[in-house]
Motif scaffolding. Structure first.
Motif, PDB file in Angstrom:
ATOM      1  N   THR A   1       1.658 -10.882  10.094  1.00  8.85           N
ATOM      2  CA  THR A   1       0.709 -10.086   9.310  1.00  8.85           C
ATOM      3  C   THR A   1       0.506 -10.666   7.918  1.00  8.85           C
ATOM      4  O   THR A   1       1.418 -11.248   7.334  1.00  8.85           O
TER       5      THR A   1
ATOM      6  N   TYR B   1      -0.338  -9.512   4.049  1.00  5.93           N
ATOM      7  CA  TYR B   1      -0.134  -8.310   3.238  1.00  5.93           C
ATOM      8  C   TYR B   1      -0.329  -8.686   1.776  1.00  5.93           C
ATOM      9  O   TYR B   1      -0.458  -9.864   1.444  1.00  5.93           O
TER      10      TYR B   1
ATOM     11  N   TYR C   1       3.046  -4.666  10.536  1.00  6.04           N
ATOM     12  CA  TYR C   1       1.712  -5.191  10.795  1.00  6.04           C
ATOM     13  C   TYR C   1       0.674  -4.383  10.034  1.00  6.04           C
ATOM     14  O   TYR C   1       0.657  -3.159  10.072  1.00  6.04           O
ATOM     15  N   ASN C   2      -0.222  -5.081   9.342  1.00  6.18           N
ATOM     16  CA  ASN C   2      -1.239  -4.459   8.509  1.00  6.18           C
ATOM     17  C   ASN C   2      -2.611  -4.987   8.944  1.00  6.18           C
ATOM     18  O   ASN C   2      -3.060  -6.032   8.476  1.00  6.18           O
TER      19      ASN C   2
ATOM     20  N   LYS D   1      -5.587  -3.918   8.320  1.00  6.21           N
ATOM     21  CA  LYS D   1      -6.572  -3.950   7.232  1.00  6.21           C
ATOM     22  C   LYS D   1      -6.438  -5.234   6.409  1.00  6.21           C
ATOM     23  O   LYS D   1      -7.428  -5.893   6.102  1.00  6.21           O
TER      24      LYS D   1
END
Length: 160
Positions: A109, A111, A32-33, A35
């Motif tokens: 997520t 990315y 999970y990102n 940002k």
């Protein structure tokens, strides 16, 4: 003439590397990102600039099957799925609606968020919900690219 051919080969190699980088960076290792997920929603992010913002494209892409089918471009450098294989897997898009976050049993997520490329990964972990589950879960990764100012689904990877 040799210089022009060399420049052309370098350009094609760079384009191929960029287009394939979503798979070569190992989507199977993506976690999970927060940002990257925030960037997709941020109107000032590079992916949301230009002729078509990624966030508005994504809303239309999940809402309309006709729009989805019009925004698939599988090219020779779109690894690993063909256009027909991508269309076959589009049922998953309606189901998941691109959730983000990590909770028990799943993770979603974005990315590799760039001006002209955004990737998404969704994983199910059924063993977290049922330790006796015999099914090991599944993973789904999508690559979206901006082509001539518009966003397209250019790659899909399904495992599990």
């Amino acid at each position: 003439m040799k210089k022009i051919a060399l420049i052309l080969i370098i350009f094609i190699s760079a384009f191929t590397a960029s287009a394939r980088s979503w798979i070569e960076t190992g989507p199977e290792t993506v976690t999970y990102n927060a940002k990257a997920c925030a960037l997709v929603k941020n109107p000032a992010a590079p992916c949301n600039q230009g002729k078509e913002s990624f966030s508005s494209f994504l809303k239309r892409f999940t809402a309309s099957k006709a729009f989805r089918n019009s925004r698939i471009k599988a090219t020779s450098i779109s690894f690993p799925a063909t256009k027909s294989e991508i269309k076959e897997q589009l049922g998953y898009i309606e189901k998941i609606q691109f959730p983000t976050g990590r909770k028990k049993g799943e993770m979603g997520t974005f990315y590799n968020v760039k001006a002209d490329m955004v990737c998404y990964r969704f994983d199910e972990y059924p063993e977290e919900l049922d330790p006796e589950c015999e099914w090991g879960g599944s993973s789904l990764a999508y690559c979206f690219q901006r082509i001539a100012g518009l966003w397209y689904l250019t790659g899909i990877l399904l495992a599990g």
